[in-house]
Scaffold this motif. Structure first.
Motif, mmCIF file in Angstrom:
data_model
loop_
_atom_site.group_PDB
_atom_site.id
_atom_site.type_symbol
_atom_site.label_atom_id
_atom_site.label_comp_id
_atom_site.label_asym_id
_atom_site.label_seq_id
_atom_site.Cartn_x
_atom_site.Cartn_y
_atom_site.Cartn_z
ATOM 1 N N GLU A 107 22.143 32.877 47.684
ATOM 2 C CA GLU A 107 23.336 31.668 48.447
ATOM 3 C C GLU A 107 23.931 32.331 49.566
ATOM 4 O OE1 GLU A 107 26.666 28.064 48.020
ATOM 5 O OE2 GLU A 107 26.758 30.632 46.006
ATOM 6 N N LEU A 108 23.877 33.226 50.052
ATOM 7 C CA LEU A 108 24.327 33.600 50.944
ATOM 8 C C LEU A 108 23.306 33.348 51.950
ATOM 9 C CD1 LEU A 108 26.320 35.111 53.188
ATOM 10 C CD2 LEU A 108 26.146 37.189 52.288
ATOM 11 N N SER A 109 22.178 34.323 51.259
ATOM 12 C CA SER A 109 21.016 34.653 52.255
ATOM 13 C C SER A 109 20.442 32.761 52.741
ATOM 14 C CB SER A 109 20.105 35.098 51.591
ATOM 15 O OG SER A 109 18.549 35.216 52.085
ATOM 16 N N SER A 110 21.176 31.614 51.723
ATOM 17 C CA SER A 110 20.070 30.240 51.424
ATOM 18 C C SER A 110 20.711 30.025 53.090
ATOM 19 C CB SER A 110 20.030 30.041 50.536
ATOM 20 O OG SER A 110 19.331 29.806 49.417
ATOM 21 N N ARG A 111 21.972 29.942 52.887
ATOM 22 C CA ARG A 111 23.551 29.797 54.296
ATOM 23 C C ARG A 111 22.899 30.497 55.183
ATOM 24 N NH1 ARG A 111 28.105 27.107 52.296
ATOM 25 N NH2 ARG A 111 28.224 26.930 50.231
ATOM 26 N N ILE A 112 22.737 31.694 55.528
ATOM 27 C CA ILE A 112 22.428 32.417 56.340
ATOM 28 C C ILE A 112 20.905 31.516 57.089
ATOM 29 C CG2 ILE A 112 21.367 34.480 57.879
ATOM 30 C CD1 ILE A 112 23.211 35.517 55.796
ATOM 31 N N ARG A 113 20.119 31.523 56.714
ATOM 32 C CA ARG A 113 18.833 31.223 57.414
ATOM 33 C C ARG A 113 18.889 29.262 57.515
ATOM 34 N NH1 ARG A 113 14.230 34.512 55.683
ATOM 35 N NH2 ARG A 113 14.908 35.889 53.610
ATOM 36 N N ALA A 114 19.532 28.862 56.423
ATOM 37 C CA ALA A 114 19.939 27.478 57.058
ATOM 38 C C ALA A 114 20.627 27.352 57.807
ATOM 39 C CB ALA A 114 20.567 26.796 55.765
ATOM 40 N N LEU A 115 21.343 28.225 58.190
ATOM 41 C CA LEU A 115 22.123 28.133 59.602
ATOM 42 C C LEU A 115 21.875 28.384 61.280
ATOM 43 C CD1 LEU A 115 24.652 27.322 61.514
ATOM 44 C CD2 LEU A 115 25.679 29.744 60.687
ATOM 45 N N LEU A 116 20.529 29.415 60.372
ATOM 46 C CA LEU A 116 19.673 29.818 61.509
ATOM 47 C C LEU A 116 18.743 28.542 62.125
ATOM 48 C CD1 LEU A 116 19.306 33.428 60.451
ATOM 49 C CD2 LEU A 116 20.288 32.462 62.589
ATOM 50 N N ARG A 117 18.133 27.773 60.815
ATOM 51 C CA ARG A 117 17.188 27.200 61.385
ATOM 52 C C ARG A 117 18.001 25.931 62.619
ATOM 53 N NH1 ARG A 117 14.899 27.123 55.570
ATOM 54 N NH2 ARG A 117 16.879 25.797 55.392
ATOM 55 N N ARG A 118 19.539 25.022 62.184
ATOM 56 C CA ARG A 118 19.868 24.668 62.921
ATOM 57 C C ARG A 118 20.595 24.521 64.102
ATOM 58 N NH1 ARG A 118 23.683 24.276 58.356
ATOM 59 N NH2 ARG A 118 25.293 24.942 59.656
ATOM 60 N N LEU A 119 19.850 26.483 64.117
ATOM 61 C CA LEU A 119 20.851 26.835 65.753
ATOM 62 C C LEU A 119 20.153 26.611 66.637
ATOM 63 C CD1 LEU A 119 23.464 29.727 64.699
ATOM 64 C CD2 LEU A 119 23.865 27.706 65.962
ATOM 65 N N PRO A 131 34.085 34.347 44.157
ATOM 66 C CA PRO A 131 32.941 34.799 43.900
ATOM 67 C C PRO A 131 31.391 34.014 44.846
ATOM 68 C CG PRO A 131 33.037 34.593 41.743
ATOM 69 C CD PRO A 131 33.875 33.619 42.783
ATOM 70 N N PHE A 132 30.412 34.663 44.996
ATOM 71 C CA PHE A 132 29.257 33.853 45.194
ATOM 72 C C PHE A 132 27.702 34.635 45.158
ATOM 73 C CE2 PHE A 132 30.697 36.064 48.927
ATOM 74 C CZ PHE A 132 29.550 36.569 49.161
ATOM 75 N N SER A 133 26.948 34.032 45.093
ATOM 76 C CA SER A 133 25.317 34.949 44.722
ATOM 77 C C SER A 133 25.196 34.985 45.778
ATOM 78 C CB SER A 133 24.014 34.091 44.437
ATOM 79 O OG SER A 133 24.029 32.895 44.908
ATOM 80 N N LEU A 134 24.527 36.292 46.152
ATOM 81 C CA LEU A 134 23.844 37.240 47.208
ATOM 82 C C LEU A 134 22.413 35.990 47.563
ATOM 83 C CD1 LEU A 134 24.122 40.748 46.785
ATOM 84 C CD2 LEU A 134 25.299 39.341 48.171
#
Length: 228
Positions: free
Chosen positions: A108-120, A103-106
């Protein structure tokens, strides 16, 4: 423009919770409940990032990743209950960018999404793109998006907004803002600044009595709210 996400999850309740949360976070969200549907949407909509469950009907998440990688370099986050290190390695080696175990928190998911978008994003794009609360301001394209919807501004309004938003909390006098917006043509137009600010606030839905974006500093000028 706000990033477009594709969320692929076969558990209806979880899919609805993720979609609702990410929409509230300001993303544009598409969804799919099986692998074939995910590929159809990925081909037609070209999402910026895919949040993809490993175990899916019709086609597995692994197969979906392989096929997406043939048509797109979008970000991919694998979501799964499988926690073995070997599974993570397989997912990353076939083309996933990140891996989130249930299980994961929403949040954390949002933070992972934003971090990946910044890297891209390339370094040049990051320098020319401001993200302030629910606003995306593109210097390169002279465009402003609020919750994914473009706000139509005049060139002068855009330059004033960009100048303020580039340095949140910093107070600019009317004259400084006019110089930034009109360069050598600002002479004699200082009294028009209040009109430009009123128009900006109206277009952004900014309450003059309690402004979210453009705040008045009485006796000095204007600033972009630091909380934005």
């Amino acid at each position: 423009m706000q990033p477009k996400l594709l969320v692929v999850e076969d558990e209806t309740r979880m899919l609805e919770e993720i979609q609702t949360y990410l929409l509230h976070e300001g993303f544009r969200v598409l969804n799919a409940s099986n692998g074939k549907e995910a590929l159809t949407i990925a081909r037609s909509e070209r999402p910026d990032l895919v949040v993809l469950d490993w175990m899916l009907p019709e086609k597995s998440g692994i197969d979906v990743v392989r096929e997406i990688r043939q048509i797109s370099n979008c970000g991919i986050i694998m979501v799964t209950a499988r926690s073995d290190e070997s599974d993570k390695i397989v997912g990353l080696e076939i083309g996933a960018d990140d891996y989130l175990t249930k299980p994961f928190s929403l949040r954390e998911l949002s933070s992972r999404i934003r971090a990946l978008l910044r890297r891209l994003r390339g370094p040049e794009d990051r320098l020319m793109l401001l993200e302030r609360d629910n606003l995306i301001i593109s210097e390169a394209k002279c465009q402003v998006f609020q919750d994914g919807q473009e706000i139509q501004l005049t060139p002068t309004e855009f330059k004033i907004l960009y100048t303020l938003a580039a340095r949140p909390g910093m107070v600019f006098s009317r004259l400084q803002l006019l110089k930034a917006a009109l360069a050598d043509e600002y002479m004699g137009y200082e009294r028009t600044m209040d009109s430009h600010i009123r128009n900006l606030r109206r277009k952004l839905g900014d309450d003059p009595a309690n402004p979210r974006y453009i705040q008045t500093v009485y006796g000095f000028g204007y600033r972009f709210g630091e909380q934005s």
